[in-house]
Motif scaffolding. Structure first.
Motif, short mmCIF file in Angstrom:
data_model
loop_
_atom_site.label_atom_id
_atom_site.label_comp_id
_atom_site.label_asym_id
_atom_site.label_seq_id
_atom_site.Cartn_x
_atom_site.Cartn_y
_atom_site.Cartn_z
N SER A 74 0.83 -1.21 0.00
CA SER A 74 0.00 0.00 0.00
C SER A 74 0.86 1.26 0.00
N GLU A 80 -0.25 4.22 0.75
CA GLU A 80 -0.73 5.09 1.83
C GLU A 80 -0.28 4.52 3.18
N TRP A 81 0.44 5.29 3.96
CA TRP A 81 0.97 4.79 5.23
C TRP A 81 -0.15 4.52 6.24
N SER A 92 -1.62 1.14 5.56
CA SER A 92 -0.65 0.13 6.00
C SER A 92 -0.71 -0.06 7.51
N LEU A 93 -0.78 1.05 8.22
CA LEU A 93 -0.83 0.99 9.68
C LEU A 93 -2.09 0.26 10.16
#
Length: 140
Positions: free
Chosen positions: A31, A33-34, A37-38
């Motif tokens: 992904s 987008e962080w 992902s988180l």
């Protein structure tokens, strides 16, 4: 003395949750987008934590039953408050990783579903502490 009983794990449920966890990890890795992902990583770790920290602990000295499932459930019951235990296949949400469950009735109207790996020893240990405990087997 404290006796710990791990939750029985249903293969189908483990495969479904495991596939979800692995899917989350893979999606998080790819992904861009962080934040996504988180969230996906936290979901995968949460599922793993459920499998690691779902257990039932009988304290024979304090005469208590501790029910633990990750950070969601951390409940302690006085064994003397347990009225009866009956076998169940209920689909209700519970601190149990299998559909082969025991419904523990305690106090006047309360109950909780559990799935100890060694049901027979779990029930025998409780009955040694509380001989008036009623156990109802499921009709086959």
């Amino acid at each position: 003395m404290k006796i710990k009983y791990r939750s029985k794990i249903a293969l189908l449920l483990a495969v479904c949750l495991g596939a979800t966890g692995i899917g989350c990890l893979v999606a998080a890795f790819f992904s861009p987008e962080w934040i996504i992902s988180l969230v996906l990583l936290l979901t995968a770790f949460f599922i793993g934590d459920l499998y690691i920290r779902t257990y039932y602990e009988i304290d024979t000295v304090a005469q208590t039953l501790r029910i633990r499932s990750s950070f969601i459930v951390n409940q302690t019951l006085a064994i003397s408050s347990i009225r009866k235990i009956e076998e169940s296949n209920s689909l209700l949400s519970a601190p149990a990783l299998s559909m082969d469950r025991l419904e523990v009735h305690f106090n006047t109207y309360d109950s909780i579903l559990l799935s100890p790996k060694d049901k027979k020893d779990f029930i025998t240990t409780l009955q040694k502490i509380h001989p008036d405990l009623i156990y109802i087997e499921r009709k086959k």
